[in-house]
Design a protein around this motif. Structure first.
Motif, PDB file in Angstrom:
ATOM      1  N   TRP A  92       0.831  -1.200   0.000  1.00  0.00           N
ATOM      2  CA  TRP A  92       0.000   0.000   0.000  1.00  0.00           C
ATOM      3  C   TRP A  92       0.870   1.257   0.000  1.00  0.00           C
ATOM      4  O   TRP A  92       0.515   2.262  -0.620  1.00  0.00           O
ATOM      5  CB  TRP A  92      -0.923  -0.006   1.211  1.00  0.00           C
ATOM      6  CG  TRP A  92      -1.924  -1.105   1.175  1.00  0.00           C
ATOM      7  CD1 TRP A  92      -1.821  -2.346   1.751  1.00  0.00           C
ATOM      8  CD2 TRP A  92      -3.185  -1.084   0.506  1.00  0.00           C
ATOM      9  NE1 TRP A  92      -2.936  -3.094   1.486  1.00  0.00           N
ATOM     10  CE2 TRP A  92      -3.794  -2.344   0.720  1.00  0.00           C
ATOM     11  CE3 TRP A  92      -3.857  -0.139  -0.256  1.00  0.00           C
ATOM     12  CZ2 TRP A  92      -5.037  -2.672   0.210  1.00  0.00           C
ATOM     13  CZ3 TRP A  92      -5.104  -0.459  -0.764  1.00  0.00           C
ATOM     14  CH2 TRP A  92      -5.676  -1.705  -0.536  1.00  0.00           C
ATOM     15  N   ARG A 131       2.186   1.879  -3.494  1.00  0.00           N
ATOM     16  CA  ARG A 131       1.120   2.389  -4.355  1.00  0.00           C
ATOM     17  C   ARG A 131       0.938   3.896  -4.149  1.00  0.00           C
ATOM     18  O   ARG A 131       0.833   4.665  -5.112  1.00  0.00           O
ATOM     19  CB  ARG A 131      -0.180   1.644  -4.036  1.00  0.00           C
ATOM     20  CG  ARG A 131      -1.330   1.978  -4.972  1.00  0.00           C
ATOM     21  CD  ARG A 131      -2.600   1.274  -4.522  1.00  0.00           C
ATOM     22  NE  ARG A 131      -3.666   1.438  -5.475  1.00  0.00           N
ATOM     23  CZ  ARG A 131      -3.936   0.607  -6.464  1.00  0.00           C
ATOM     24  NH1 ARG A 131      -3.196  -0.469  -6.630  1.00  0.00           N
ATOM     25  NH2 ARG A 131      -4.930   0.834  -7.301  1.00  0.00           N
ATOM     26  N   ARG A 153     -10.487   7.166  -4.364  1.00  0.00           N
ATOM     27  CA  ARG A 153     -11.181   5.916  -4.029  1.00  0.00           C
ATOM     28  C   ARG A 153     -11.457   5.728  -2.531  1.00  0.00           C
ATOM     29  O   ARG A 153     -12.006   4.697  -2.148  1.00  0.00           O
ATOM     30  CB  ARG A 153     -10.418   4.700  -4.568  1.00  0.00           C
ATOM     31  CG  ARG A 153     -10.235   4.701  -6.071  1.00  0.00           C
ATOM     32  CD  ARG A 153     -10.028   3.316  -6.621  1.00  0.00           C
ATOM     33  NE  ARG A 153      -8.923   2.607  -5.980  1.00  0.00           N
ATOM     34  CZ  ARG A 153      -8.615   1.346  -6.241  1.00  0.00           C
ATOM     35  NH1 ARG A 153      -9.335   0.658  -7.108  1.00  0.00           N
ATOM     36  NH2 ARG A 153      -7.601   0.771  -5.648  1.00  0.00           N
ATOM     37  N   SER A 174      -5.742   5.071  -7.274  1.00  0.00           N
ATOM     38  CA  SER A 174      -5.426   4.293  -8.474  1.00  0.00           C
ATOM     39  C   SER A 174      -5.094   5.230  -9.620  1.00  0.00           C
ATOM     40  O   SER A 174      -5.559   6.375  -9.663  1.00  0.00           O
ATOM     41  CB  SER A 174      -6.609   3.397  -8.864  1.00  0.00           C
ATOM     42  OG  SER A 174      -7.689   4.174  -9.347  1.00  0.00           O
ATOM     43  N   ALA A 211      -0.237   1.902 -11.783  1.00  0.00           N
ATOM     44  CA  ALA A 211       0.023   1.787 -10.345  1.00  0.00           C
ATOM     45  C   ALA A 211       0.085   0.325  -9.949  1.00  0.00           C
ATOM     46  O   ALA A 211      -0.577  -0.521 -10.557  1.00  0.00           O
ATOM     47  CB  ALA A 211      -1.070   2.508  -9.553  1.00  0.00           C
ATOM     48  N   ARG A 215      -0.678  -3.187  -8.497  1.00  0.00           N
ATOM     49  CA  ARG A 215      -1.956  -3.833  -8.234  1.00  0.00           C
ATOM     50  C   ARG A 215      -2.018  -4.310  -6.791  1.00  0.00           C
ATOM     51  O   ARG A 215      -1.082  -4.920  -6.292  1.00  0.00           O
ATOM     52  CB  ARG A 215      -2.137  -5.003  -9.197  1.00  0.00           C
ATOM     53  CG  ARG A 215      -3.250  -5.961  -8.819  1.00  0.00           C
ATOM     54  CD  ARG A 215      -4.612  -5.426  -9.223  1.00  0.00           C
ATOM     55  NE  ARG A 215      -5.663  -6.340  -8.814  1.00  0.00           N
ATOM     56  CZ  ARG A 215      -6.023  -7.417  -9.513  1.00  0.00           C
ATOM     57  NH1 ARG A 215      -5.415  -7.702 -10.655  1.00  0.00           N
ATOM     58  NH2 ARG A 215      -6.987  -8.206  -9.085  1.00  0.00           N
ATOM     59  N   ALA A 260     -11.922  -1.444  -3.793  1.00  0.00           N
ATOM     60  CA  ALA A 260     -10.937  -0.709  -3.002  1.00  0.00           C
ATOM     61  C   ALA A 260     -11.468  -0.537  -1.582  1.00  0.00           C
ATOM     62  O   ALA A 260     -12.680  -0.437  -1.374  1.00  0.00           O
ATOM     63  CB  ALA A 260     -10.680   0.662  -3.630  1.00  0.00           C
TER      64      ALA A 260
END
Length: 654
Positions: free
Chosen positions: A55, A58, A136, A161, A165, A167, A173
């Motif tokens: 995370w 991301r 999101r 997202s 990016a 996955r 989400a």
């Protein structure tokens, strides 16, 4: 015991050139500290690489490529410690201030001020969407109002997202169920959904979430609320009560814009952030000529001000229905006025004692005699009452039988959805029922001892059905909603007491004392199952979402049952190869939770496989960073913890 991040990162220490001042809080998947470098403040977000690093990468991927107005800025990043990195550290812009919902509670804004706060946020989303980026997880707690200039700033892109990016697994989400659009809920409940299919989150989903924020700011309640099954049914039905009908101080034009954002069909919704900006700008022009836009949306703190706009009366009303309605009313907003300081009068100088003013010993005994007699009588009365109360038996609560035709739950609870946000109307004035329980299934602000709990509402989803069924008329659940006079009166008395008395501070608890493992537990784990002492495996707390989510789940002292996440294999090498499955996926781990001062500790003593095989074990709960116990995240009096944990085999409970 392995030191926690707070033990390692102390105020005054230097982390890669940044001097730490204090901890700010916990983000979605990391802990945030205020730090300084070259005379400027910043926020250091520590994300554990092994536990939730995907995370963090991301969020870094998105923030490195773009900078947006009214969006928190990424200044730098690094791994720490340098020799053996355990954390990804994001160096973010420091935004001093409060969340958007807290700003509304503190300032009691008028409709014009509300639109002025949303317009910069809509402009920020316009720029974000233009770069094909979606947040999101848009909600009131992810918008900070900067203290210096009052500008809203969007934070936390951990669930965001954009094309390219990294996955992260999950059909949806992570987000709060109250902010889910009807089409997202319909996707999740679709019976023909294929395994691994991912929902195509769109701009209209993001604008729907912004409509929920607008509704809360205008009325101080969510457009839809309640238990998960009923909440999903209401979202799918898509018919919220208009904001101006719920709160007459909301201008009609603002109410209509809010309903357009919350439209059930995406095509009927506001389509782009640019169109929303234009609509908000037009409302500001209307506000200039209409004095009603300058009236505070909620009652303020005055001596004779009422808490709600239409406070219900008790006469001729069903007390439990009154209580459910009272819970959903909006509280006062704004800061309570400070009590007037009493005028201090200089104390009179004491007179020197004389023989006539100093009481003799017989006089003091004579004056104290009535007090001693009164204390003795009260003690006897209390003692007799306690003794008689112990003799009176309490019949055990039984689960009422299902009425004919009553719906039965056939759909598993959607663990992707969660209700982790602090309830916007949950102020310090009113103690309300926890948001994950329906008002009729809990006593809300009453003490823990209740009369007879009502059964939980259940639903059935048939093929092709998109609307949740409500309680069957005449069913046992419907009858118990009406309640009886004594129960309702007791609940109302407790509510009145909670609303008029100051709540005492939380009880300070200590860590559980060391304790030996159950007899034979170590031999069962090491010889029969083949697990090594100190070996760890992930598990899910009760109520944890099915897919990875940062939202905390409520816990309490006492028995607990966790579910093993994935199969636990013994004899696996360092590369994760080989081994045999000894505890399959879905194994239930049972034990006890103990709530300490800052962390929740858990001791697991039994493992039951899906086939019914039972093993005596000795395991403790660890967080995914590697610290014993789970960090407490208080939420309006409710103790919450991270939903994903590790269980570690031990030879003795610490």
């Amino acid at each position: 015991m392995k030191p926690t991040l707070e033990d390692v990162v102390q105020p005054g220490m230097v982390v890669s050139g940044y001097r730490v001042e204090k901890r700010l809080g916990a983000g979605g998947f990391g802990k945030v500290f205020l730090a300084w470098r070259d005379g400027s403040p910043c926020a250091l977000k520590f994300i554990h690489l092994e536990g939730v690093g995907e995370w963090g990468w991301r969020e870094l991927f998105i923030m490195l490529r773009h900078q947006f107005p009214n969006v928190v800025k990424l200044l730098s990043h690094f791994k720490w410690p340098e020799d053996k990195p355990e954390y990804l550290v994001l160096v973010m812009e420091y935004v001093p201030g409060v969340t958007l919902y807290q700003w509304a509670r503190d300032n009691n804004p008028c409709a014009r001020e509300l639109v002025e706060k949303l317009l910069p946020l809509a402009r920020a989303l316009k720029e974000v969407h233009a770069k094909q980026v979606l947040h999101r997880d848009l909600k009131g707690d992810n918008v900070l109002v900067r203290k210096t200039d009052g500008v809203p700033v969007l934070v936390d892109f951990g669930a965001g997202s954009m094309p390219g990016a990294p996955r992260v697994t999950g059909a949806l989400a992570p987000a709060n169920l109250r902010y889910r659009s009807p089409e997202a809920v319909a996707f999740f409940l679709r019976e023909d959904r294929k395994r691994g299919e991912i929902y195509d989150y769109a701009v209209t989903d993001e604008l729907y979430a912004l409509g929920v924020i607008l509704y809360v700011l205008a009325t101080d309640v969510y457009p839809f609320d309640g238990p998960d099954d009923e909440l999903m049914g209401e979202i799918l039905e898509g018919n919220p009560k208009p904001p101006h009908a719920r709160n007459s101080r909301v201008p009609q034009a603002l109410s209509e814009l809010c309903l357009r954002l919350l439209a059930r069909e995406p095509r009927a919704r506001v389509q782009t952030a640019e169109a929303l900006c234009k609509a908000l700008e037009e409302l500001l022009e209307v506000a200039k000529a209409d004095p009603r836009w300058e009236v505070s949306l909620c009652y303020g703190w005055t001596v004779d001000g009422r808490t709600t706009e239409d406070a219900p009366e008790l006469v001729g009303k069903d007390p439990q229905a009154w209580l459910r309605r009272w819970i959903r009313q909006k509280p006062k907003r704004g800061r309570p006025p400070a009590p007037p300081a009493p005028v201090a009068e200089p104390p009179a100088p004491p007179e020197p004692p004389t023989a006539s003013t100093v009481p003799t010993l017989p006089t003091r005994v004579r004056r104290a005699a009535p007090v001693l007699v009164a204390v003795t009588v009260v003690g006897l009365v209390v003692g007799v009452g306690f003794f008689l109360g112990q003799l009176r038996t309490t019949p055990p609560a039984s689960t009422p039988p299902l009425a004919p035709g009553q719906p039965v739950l056939t759909l598993p609870l959607p663990k992707e959805f969660f209700l982790g946000d602090p309830t916007p109307w949950g102020t310090q004035v009113h103690e309300v029922a926890p948001p994950w329980k329906p008002p009729e299934a809990d006593t809300g602000a009453t003490p823990p001892r209740a009369d007879t709990p009502a059964p939980v509402t259940t639903v059935t989803l048939s093929s092709g059905t998109t609307r949740m069924k409500k309680k069957a008329p005449g069913s046992q659940a419907e009858k118990e909603k009406k309640g009886n006079g004594s129960t309702g009166a007791n609940v109302l008395l407790a509510v009145a007491a909670a609303a008029n008395m100051a709540c005492p501070g939380a009880q300070v608890r200590k860590e559980p004392a060391p304790q030996a493992c159950p007899a034979g537990a170590v031999e069962t784990m090491t010889r029969q199952l083949g697990l090594r002492l100190g070996e760890r495996h992930s598990a899910a707390m009760p109520g944890a979402p099915k897919y990875a989510s940062p939202e905390r789940v409520p816990v309490r002292d006492g028995p607990v049952s966790l579910e093993l996440a994935g199969a636990w294999a013994a004899g696996v090498d360092a590369m994760g190869r080989g081994g045999r499955v000894v505890l399959p996926d879905g194994t239930r781990l049972s034990g006890q939770l103990c709530i300490g001062e800052k962390r929740v500790y858990g001791r697991i003593t039994q493992a039951v496989t899906p086939t019914g095989d039972t093993f005596t074990v000795c395991m403790e709960l660890y967080d995914q960073i590697g610290d014993r116990g789970l960090e407490i995240e208080p939420d309006g009096g409710v103790i919450k913890v991270f939903p994903r944990v590790d269980v570690k085999t031990v030879e003795r409970f610490e």
